[in-house]
Design a protein around this motif. Structure first.
Motif, PDB file in Angstrom:
ATOM      1  N   PHE A  25       0.837  -1.193   0.000  1.00  0.00           N
ATOM      2  CA  PHE A  25       0.000   0.000   0.000  1.00  0.00           C
ATOM      3  C   PHE A  25       0.881   1.257   0.000  1.00  0.00           C
ATOM      4  N   ASP A  26       1.878   1.308   0.894  1.00  0.00           N
ATOM      5  CA  ASP A  26       2.765   2.477   0.984  1.00  0.00           C
ATOM      6  C   ASP A  26       3.531   2.709  -0.321  1.00  0.00           C
ATOM      7  N   ARG A  27       3.968   1.646  -0.963  1.00  0.00           N
ATOM      8  CA  ARG A  27       4.678   1.790  -2.236  1.00  0.00           C
ATOM      9  C   ARG A  27       3.732   2.324  -3.324  1.00  0.00           C
ATOM     10  N   GLY A  28       2.484   1.904  -3.272  1.00  0.00           N
ATOM     11  CA  GLY A  28       1.486   2.409  -4.218  1.00  0.00           C
ATOM     12  C   GLY A  28       1.207   3.887  -4.002  1.00  0.00           C
ATOM     13  N   VAL A  29       1.209   4.318  -2.742  1.00  0.00           N
ATOM     14  CA  VAL A  29       1.021   5.739  -2.422  1.00  0.00           C
ATOM     15  C   VAL A  29       2.137   6.558  -3.071  1.00  0.00           C
ATOM     16  N   ARG A  30       3.367   6.071  -2.962  1.00  0.00           N
ATOM     17  CA  ARG A  30       4.500   6.799  -3.562  1.00  0.00           C
ATOM     18  C   ARG A  30       4.354   6.917  -5.082  1.00  0.00           C
ATOM     19  N   ILE A  31       3.884   5.872  -5.724  1.00  0.00           N
ATOM     20  CA  ILE A  31       3.682   5.934  -7.185  1.00  0.00           C
ATOM     21  C   ILE A  31       2.588   6.948  -7.518  1.00  0.00           C
ATOM     22  N   ALA A  32       1.499   6.912  -6.773  1.00  0.00           N
ATOM     23  CA  ALA A  32       0.373   7.825  -7.046  1.00  0.00           C
ATOM     24  C   ALA A  32       0.785   9.277  -6.890  1.00  0.00           C
ATOM     25  N   LYS A  33       1.730   9.549  -5.990  1.00  0.00           N
ATOM     26  CA  LYS A  33       2.163  10.929  -5.745  1.00  0.00           C
ATOM     27  C   LYS A  33       3.365  11.332  -6.594  1.00  0.00           C
ATOM     28  N   HIS A  34       3.862  10.440  -7.417  1.00  0.00           N
ATOM     29  CA  HIS A  34       5.076  10.696  -8.199  1.00  0.00           C
ATOM     30  C   HIS A  34       4.873  11.868  -9.141  1.00  0.00           C
ATOM     31  N   GLU A  36       6.350  12.609 -11.923  1.00  0.00           N
ATOM     32  CA  GLU A  36       6.477  12.347 -13.363  1.00  0.00           C
ATOM     33  C   GLU A  36       5.248  11.663 -13.958  1.00  0.00           C
ATOM     34  N   GLU A  37       4.169  11.574 -13.202  1.00  0.00           N
ATOM     35  CA  GLU A  37       2.902  11.026 -13.699  1.00  0.00           C
ATOM     36  C   GLU A  37       3.079   9.672 -14.396  1.00  0.00           C
ATOM     37  N   PRO A  38       3.432   8.631 -13.659  1.00  0.00           N
ATOM     38  CA  PRO A  38       3.588   7.319 -14.312  1.00  0.00           C
ATOM     39  C   PRO A  38       2.262   6.689 -14.733  1.00  0.00           C
ATOM     40  N   LEU A  39       1.144   7.168 -14.196  1.00  0.00           N
ATOM     41  CA  LEU A  39      -0.166   6.607 -14.527  1.00  0.00           C
ATOM     42  C   LEU A  39      -0.795   7.369 -15.689  1.00  0.00           C
ATOM     43  N   SER A  40      -1.479   6.635 -16.570  1.00  0.00           N
ATOM     44  CA  SER A  40      -2.144   7.283 -17.710  1.00  0.00           C
ATOM     45  C   SER A  40      -3.359   6.457 -18.126  1.00  0.00           C
ATOM     46  N   ASN A  41      -4.162   7.040 -19.022  1.00  0.00           N
ATOM     47  CA  ASN A  41      -5.340   6.374 -19.597  1.00  0.00           C
ATOM     48  C   ASN A  41      -6.311   5.847 -18.545  1.00  0.00           C
ATOM     49  N   LEU A  42      -6.502   6.593 -17.468  1.00  0.00           N
ATOM     50  CA  LEU A  42      -7.438   6.163 -16.430  1.00  0.00           C
ATOM     51  C   LEU A  42      -8.859   6.319 -16.937  1.00  0.00           C
ATOM     52  N   CYS A  53       0.344   2.019 -16.211  1.00  0.00           N
ATOM     53  CA  CYS A  53       1.395   2.564 -15.345  1.00  0.00           C
ATOM     54  C   CYS A  53       2.737   2.267 -15.991  1.00  0.00           C
ATOM     55  N   ARG A  54       3.512   3.323 -16.213  1.00  0.00           N
ATOM     56  CA  ARG A  54       4.836   3.154 -16.783  1.00  0.00           C
ATOM     57  C   ARG A  54       5.671   2.334 -15.796  1.00  0.00           C
ATOM     58  N   GLY A  55       6.217   1.246 -16.286  1.00  0.00           N
ATOM     59  CA  GLY A  55       6.959   0.348 -15.404  1.00  0.00           C
ATOM     60  C   GLY A  55       8.446   0.354 -15.673  1.00  0.00           C
ATOM     61  N   SER A  56       9.159  -0.369 -14.853  1.00  0.00           N
ATOM     62  CA  SER A  56      10.613  -0.426 -14.981  1.00  0.00           C
ATOM     63  C   SER A  56      11.046  -1.308 -16.156  1.00  0.00           C
ATOM     64  N   ARG A  90      -2.694  -7.999  -6.594  1.00  0.00           N
ATOM     65  CA  ARG A  90      -2.668  -7.097  -5.433  1.00  0.00           C
ATOM     66  C   ARG A  90      -1.281  -6.448  -5.335  1.00  0.00           C
ATOM     67  N   CYS A  91      -1.028  -5.537  -6.268  1.00  0.00           N
ATOM     68  CA  CYS A  91       0.301  -4.914  -6.326  1.00  0.00           C
ATOM     69  C   CYS A  91       0.226  -3.407  -6.097  1.00  0.00           C
ATOM     70  N   LYS A  92       1.396  -2.803  -6.030  1.00  0.00           N
ATOM     71  CA  LYS A  92       1.488  -1.352  -5.792  1.00  0.00           C
ATOM     72  C   LYS A  92       0.857  -0.549  -6.936  1.00  0.00           C
ATOM     73  N   HIS A  93       0.838  -1.100  -8.143  1.00  0.00           N
ATOM     74  CA  HIS A  93       0.258  -0.383  -9.279  1.00  0.00           C
ATOM     75  C   HIS A  93      -1.263  -0.279  -9.150  1.00  0.00           C
ATOM     76  N   VAL A  94      -1.871  -1.314  -8.594  1.00  0.00           N
ATOM     77  CA  VAL A  94      -3.320  -1.288  -8.335  1.00  0.00           C
ATOM     78  C   VAL A  94      -3.630  -0.205  -7.311  1.00  0.00           C
ATOM     79  N   VAL A  95      -2.832  -0.152  -6.240  1.00  0.00           N
ATOM     80  CA  VAL A  95      -3.014   0.884  -5.212  1.00  0.00           C
ATOM     81  C   VAL A  95      -2.881   2.261  -5.843  1.00  0.00           C
ATOM     82  N   ALA A  96      -1.834   2.452  -6.631  1.00  0.00           N
ATOM     83  CA  ALA A  96      -1.582   3.757  -7.260  1.00  0.00           C
ATOM     84  C   ALA A  96      -2.748   4.157  -8.163  1.00  0.00           C
ATOM     85  N   LEU A  97      -3.273   3.225  -8.936  1.00  0.00           N
ATOM     86  CA  LEU A  97      -4.404   3.516  -9.821  1.00  0.00           C
ATOM     87  C   LEU A  97      -5.620   3.969  -9.011  1.00  0.00           C
TER      88      LEU A  97
END
Length: 150
Positions: A25-34, A36-42, A53-56, A90-97
């Motif tokens: 959950f905490d890692r997903g919070v960090r992605i959501a607040k990033h 550089e806007e790693p999330l798109s097409n919501l 979500c732009r991934g590594s 159940r990953c950090k990307h789901v939390v971030a979305l």
């Protein structure tokens, strides 16, 4: 950004219930607040929230969250194409979305809210105090007379 369920908000308690792991959950919070806007097409259609979500690994991860709203919002299941998400979704990307969606819905609600003009009431006039100042008379000076002697 959204269609039928454009105003749905996912309670943080429900996100945590679905994700289970606090570290994820905490890692997903960090992605959501990033920044550089790693999330798109919501987008949210009926009972599916989706996004990228732009991934590594170079390619964006595809994220889907299925939910029901009768009467409360319940996350039924989620999927993500990342390595961890492929196991149980159940990953950090789901939390971030989910968190980013909530944020965007709050912003959209503020922008769409009708702006009511605020009337500014003038303050009532305060009575002026009329103080009488005592004025002391000016001192008398003897008049100077010029006398001439012849």
């Amino acid at each position: 950004m959204g269609s039928e369920n454009g105003s749905v908000q996912f309670p943080e308690t429900e996100i945590k219930r679905h994700i289970i792991d606090d570290q994820i959950f905490d890692r997903g919070v960090r992605i959501a607040k990033h920044r550089e806007e790693p999330l798109s097409n919501l987008k949210c259609d009926t009972h599916i929230l989706s996004g990228l979500c732009r991934g590594s690994e170079g390619l964006p991860y595809v994220i889907n969250v299925a939910f029901s709203t009768d009467p409360l919002i319940i996350i039924d299941h989620s999927t993500c194409t990342c390595e961890y998400g492929r196991v149980d979704g159940r990953c950090k990307h789901v939390v971030a979305l989910l968190l980013k969606w909530n944020y965007l819905q709050r912003v959209q609600a503020r922008v769409a809210a009708p702006q009511t003009p605020v009337a500014i009431k003038p303050e009532p006039a305060q009575p002026r105090s009329h103080k009488i100042q005592s004025v002391s008379p000016s001192p008398s000076y003897p008049s100077s007379s010029s006398s001439s002697s012849s």
